[in-house]
Design a protein around this motif. Structure first.
Motif, PDB file in Angstrom:
ATOM      1  N   ILE A 216     -12.336  -1.270  -1.543  1.00  0.00           N
ATOM      2  CA  ILE A 216     -12.868  -1.433  -2.762  1.00  0.00           C
ATOM      3  C   ILE A 216     -12.499  -0.383  -3.750  1.00  0.00           C
ATOM      4  CG2 ILE A 216     -15.066  -1.066  -3.757  1.00  0.00           C
ATOM      5  CD1 ILE A 216     -16.349  -2.017  -1.218  1.00  0.00           C
ATOM      6  N   LEU A 217     -12.314   0.884  -3.460  1.00  0.00           N
ATOM      7  CA  LEU A 217     -12.013   2.115  -4.238  1.00  0.00           C
ATOM      8  C   LEU A 217     -10.180   1.873  -4.544  1.00  0.00           C
ATOM      9  CD1 LEU A 217     -14.673   3.021  -3.747  1.00  0.00           C
ATOM     10  CD2 LEU A 217     -13.791   5.259  -3.333  1.00  0.00           C
ATOM     11  N   GLY A 218      -9.609   0.734  -4.084  1.00  0.00           N
ATOM     12  CA  GLY A 218      -8.058   1.055  -4.145  1.00  0.00           C
ATOM     13  C   GLY A 218      -7.419   2.174  -3.476  1.00  0.00           C
ATOM     14  N   VAL A 219      -7.866   2.575  -2.658  1.00  0.00           N
ATOM     15  CA  VAL A 219      -7.211   3.825  -1.855  1.00  0.00           C
ATOM     16  C   VAL A 219      -6.664   3.215  -0.357  1.00  0.00           C
ATOM     17  CG1 VAL A 219      -7.769   5.797  -0.590  1.00  0.00           C
ATOM     18  CG2 VAL A 219      -8.647   5.499  -2.897  1.00  0.00           C
ATOM     19  N   SER A 220      -5.382   3.763  -0.167  1.00  0.00           N
ATOM     20  CA  SER A 220      -4.907   3.164   1.058  1.00  0.00           C
ATOM     21  C   SER A 220      -5.231   4.297   2.039  1.00  0.00           C
ATOM     22  CB  SER A 220      -3.373   3.133   1.073  1.00  0.00           C
ATOM     23  OG  SER A 220      -2.814   2.234   0.041  1.00  0.00           O
ATOM     24  N   ILE A 221      -5.913   3.891   3.127  1.00  0.00           N
ATOM     25  CA  ILE A 221      -6.515   4.734   4.258  1.00  0.00           C
ATOM     26  C   ILE A 221      -5.406   4.760   5.079  1.00  0.00           C
ATOM     27  CG2 ILE A 221      -7.994   5.214   5.946  1.00  0.00           C
ATOM     28  CD1 ILE A 221      -9.397   5.380   3.472  1.00  0.00           C
ATOM     29  N   GLU A 222      -4.656   5.804   5.638  1.00  0.00           N
ATOM     30  CA  GLU A 222      -3.285   5.664   6.348  1.00  0.00           C
ATOM     31  C   GLU A 222      -3.734   6.005   7.978  1.00  0.00           C
ATOM     32  OE1 GLU A 222      -1.672   9.002   4.199  1.00  0.00           O
ATOM     33  OE2 GLU A 222      -2.798  10.488   5.423  1.00  0.00           O
ATOM     34  N   TYR A 259      -8.282   9.189   6.423  1.00  0.00           N
ATOM     35  CA  TYR A 259      -7.514  10.194   6.128  1.00  0.00           C
ATOM     36  C   TYR A 259      -6.685   9.528   4.812  1.00  0.00           C
ATOM     37  CZ  TYR A 259      -8.676  13.046  10.045  1.00  0.00           C
ATOM     38  OH  TYR A 259      -9.431  13.903  10.868  1.00  0.00           O
ATOM     39  N   VAL A 260      -6.425  10.143   3.755  1.00  0.00           N
ATOM     40  CA  VAL A 260      -5.419   9.903   2.722  1.00  0.00           C
ATOM     41  C   VAL A 260      -4.741  11.009   2.652  1.00  0.00           C
ATOM     42  CG1 VAL A 260      -5.233   9.439   0.493  1.00  0.00           C
ATOM     43  CG2 VAL A 260      -7.217   8.074   1.716  1.00  0.00           C
TER      44      VAL A 260
END
Ligand SMILES: NC(=O)c1ccc[n+]([C@@H]2O[C@H](COP(=O)([O-])OP(=O)(O)OC[C@H]3O[C@@H](n4cnc5c(N)ncnc54)[C@H](OP(=O)(O)O)[C@@H]3O)[C@@H](O)[C@H]2O)c1
Length: 345
Positions: A216-222, A259-260
């Motif tokens: 939703i936030l446009g963040v890639s969770i690694e 984690y990012v």
């Protein structure tokens, strides 16, 4: 005015029954039947099975007859409240979608199905698009407290560095199936071995909530880490369903971390045990840093049933396919790449 929205309840357990109760008083909804495997429910009136105290004039049919049943009643929406794991409920989704119905399910792993079941997700998405319907997994958690709620709260954030959600709840207030799957009254050793064997699950969905929130936030969770350990009673405790001696399991502490760039971006903590204070808290570290707290806690069962019922209109307005809360919720911060949206008209 057009016709009523026709709804089938697939899985008339405690959650399915609550959904029947809520839907039976909503305008423009027609409950056209139920599906279950419990032989004490099959053949009975859906309203009686759900504890409405009155008949609805439609029956609960056995799962083995669901294919023909769904094709004959042609529901607009099938609510699937039978189970947690997508591989187990997959045949139910296929039957509903093939009959031309949209699916709203409380299956925890369907909230972000690409995490555990990428191939099934692809197949469901294709089938849903082919039949021009939507499939979504939602509820209180996943679906709200650990994902959609913190996402919504970030819509007034200029910067988000880290999100920490704590859900604390009194397990004695929850339904029997909840208390059982959380291992109440087991020894800690029994808890660990049953959890490993898949005989109990406690909470499922830390990873799904983290992936959904990131998406939703446009963040890639690694990377995601998740785990659960028992909380042990120090004194004798009792619920409506279990007697818990000292040294036995009275609940769980579960967690998930996403984690990012090698650093913790999301932390979720679930504290669910007998007698524990009910509250939910969301900390957003960033600009501004904000702490949001619900002093009463969000009561899980009615919240899940309400989310399912309230989300139906939004699901029906979403594009066909396998969708998530990302496709139906209100704003959040956007931390991703705005070029994804360039050229959209
Ligand atoms: N996302 C969320 O926030 C959220 C919140 C609450 C619950 N949930 C999930 O929602 C699901 C429903 O919860 P619940 O407490 O009502 O569960 P439950 O007590 O296990 O009830 C499920 C009902 O579905 C029936 N069923 C099982 N397999 C079936 C099949 N193949 N076809 C038709 N009916 C079938 C069960 O029959 P039997 O009892 O005979 O097996 C039972 O009547 C659970 O998986 C739960 O973990 C999610």
């Amino acid at each position: 005015m057009s016709e009523n929205l026709r709804v089938v309840i697939y899985g008339v357990g405690p959650i399915g029954s609550l959904i029947v109760k809520l839907l039976s008083s909503r305008k423009g909804v027609e409950l056209v039947g139920g599906v279950d495997v419990d032989t004490s429910k099959v053949g009975e009136d859906l309203g009686i099975v759900a504890g409405l105290g009155r008949g609805l004039g439609v029956k609960v049919v056995h799962d083995s007859n669901s294919w023909g049943f769904l094709r004959s009643v042609k529901p607009d929406v099938v609510i699937i409240s039978t189970g947690t794991y997508l591989d187990r409920i997959y045949p139910q989704i296929v039957r509903a979608v093939s009959a031309g119905a949209n699916v709203v399910s409380t299956s925890e792993t369907l909230a972000y199905p690409w995490y555990r079941y990428p191939e099934l997700s692809l197949m469901i998405d294709e089938l849903a698009k082919k039949n021009k319907v939507r499939v979504i997994g939602t509820g209180v958690n996943p679906g709200f407290v650990f994902d959609a709620l913190p996402a919504f709260l970030t819509s007034v954030s200029a910067e988000v560095r880290r999100i920490h959600v704590v859900r604390s709840l009194d397990a004695s207030k929850r339904r029997y199936s909840f208390q059982k799957k959380y291992g109440l009254s087991l020894t800690p050793e029994e808890f660990e071995s049953k959890l490993r064997a898949g005989e109990i699950s406690a909470h499922v969905g830390y990873a799904e909530s983290i992936m959904l929130l990131g998406c939703i936030l446009g963040v890639s969770i690694e990377r995601v880490e998740e785990g659960q350990e028992p909380i042990v009673a120090e004194e004798y405790l009792e619920t409506q369903y279990f007697k818990i001696g000292p040294g036995r399991v009275s609940g769980i502490h579960g967690w998930g971390v996403g984690y990012v760039n090698g650093a913790e971006f999301v932390r979720l903590d679930l504290l669910a045990s007998v007698g524990r204070e009910d509250y939910d808290e969301v900390l957003i570290e960033g600009n501004p840093t904000m702490r949001w707290r619900c002093e009463t806690g969000v009561p899980g069962d009615i919240a899940t049933a309400s989310m399912v019922v309230n989300i139906i209109p939004r699901v029906l307005q979403a594009p066909p396919g396998l969708i998530t809360m990302k496709d139906v919720i209100t704003p959040s911060a956007f931390l991703g790449d705005y070029r994804w949206f360039a050229g959209r008209t």
